[in-house]
Write a protein that holds these residues in place. Structure first.
Motif: not given
Lengths: 165, 205
Positions: A21, A104-105, A108, A119, A154
């Motif tokens: 992540r 989403i990644q 991020l 986060f 985000l």
């Protein structure tokens, strides 16, 4: 040495998710985690409380991911000189994951490293602010601010990408 | 405000949930990580030899005139014999190897080069010298230590030329191949590093 192999086995998957992540790339995560296990082995004598080995190792993994992240940023700055190229590259998903996770990644990965770290520790690893503070050496108030900024950014990124698509 | 907070929580939960999906290191990770750990432990062992644990000296070459060579050879034989007695636990091949060295001294016509190899390591239990001059036989040239200070020495008569060598050190971690860090290095086809000692010639020749 065999006992250390047991520790590697025990922690590798938990920390592999965190590293993936943070670095948005499985190969980098693999390298960072391997480097962290080597560093931890070298510093075993500094682990004063064996019952807290996991937390101690977590700190090393976090630091190793920071180092990899900075190194990658420097490398990308060297390679991508043209601003337009930089802009396009910043919007390329680094992770090859498909669908929602990939989207989403990718968002991020475009956060500032300290915001991304806060986060992930808070909402992916689900640590308390006190635990995060103990691991990162950053105060609770600063961590709350980082998480808040990460969430705001985000939301902006993901909302705009959905309105475009 | 309450609605905003709920909205934030829902948003965070919506994006965090996919990120919480497990990520597994590949099946070879443990083996690769442990291999890296082993390599680091080995490298650290080498580093320690440079610092607090032990230190090294260059081999010393003594050049002796032809007239003095017989006297030196006699002294060296005495040393070899004393060494053999002290090394009674060695196998027969090791003692034979030292006797062979004595014969090579007697055959020297011009200059006798007696090289003193000194190795310092307080934790070593056994130190052997290997090189082309003893067919890389690890039992052939064993260093001796006079006490508990970790000083291991052996005197070897070498013909003029370029000699490759290394030490085999046995301690609590087992047996290790150690090249001399203060000498020029050479690498064989299998990646093993040895040292080069030039006796009467330049090391690069």
């Amino acid at each position: 040495m065999d006992a250390y192999g047991f520790l590697v086995r025990r922690y590798q998957d938990a920390f592999f998710r965190f590293a993936t992540r943070m670095l948005a790339n499985r190969d980098d995560a693999d390298d960072a985690l391997q480097s962290a296990f080597v560093r931890a082995y070298r510093k075993l004598g500094e682990c004063r409380d064996p019952s807290r080995f996991g937390a101690w190792l977590y700190q090393i993994v976090i630091n190793e991911c920071r180092t990899f992240s900075h190194r990658r940023a420097r490398r990308e700055r060297r390679i991508i000189r043209d601003e337009a190229q930089l802009e396009r590259a910043a919007h390329d998903p680094v992770l090859e994951a498909e669908g929602e996770l990939g989207e989403i990644q990718s968002a991020l990965d475009r956060l500032a490293a300290e915001h991304r770290e806060a986060f992930v520790l808070k909402h992916v690893e689900e640590l308390s602010y006190e635990e995060m503070s103990a691991l990162t050496g950053v105060g609770v108030s600063a961590l709350k601010m980082r998480v808040k900024r990460a969430c705001d950014r985000l939301r902006r990124m993901l909302d705009s990408s959905r309105s475009v698509s | 405000m309450i609605d905003d907070t709920r909205s934030d929580d829902a948003f965070v939960e919506r994006i965090a949930e996919p990120l919480r999906a497990p990520e597994r290191a590949d099946a070879t990770f443990e083996a690769r990580a442990m291999s890296a750990v082993h390599a680091a432990a080995w490298a650290d062992g080498a580093d320690n030899r440079y610092t607090d644990r032990s230190w090294w000296l260059r081999p010393r070459v003594l050049r002796v005139s032809p007239l003095a060579s017989l006297a030196v050879a006699a002294g060296f034989v005495g040393l070899v014999l004393a060494g053999s007695a002290a090394l009674g636990s060695l196998d027969r091949g090791a003692i034979d190897g030292q006797v062979g060295t004595r014969r090579s001294i007697a055959a020297t016509r011009d200059t006798v080069h007696i090289v003193r190899f000194v190795f310092l390591d307080s934790r070593a239990r056994r130190v052997a010298l290997v090189g082309a001059f003893n067919q890389w036989e690890k039992g052939a040239t064993v260093l001796t230590t006079g006490g508990t200070n970790g000083v291991w020495t052996v005197d070897v008569a070498l013909a003029p030329g370029r000699h490759e060598y290394a030490f085999i050190v046995t301690d609590e971690r087992g047996e290790r191949w150690v090249a001399d860090p203060l000498s020029q290095k050479v690498m064989d086809d299998f990646g093993t590093e040895s040292s080069v000692l030039a006796v009467g010639v330049s090391a690069s020749s």
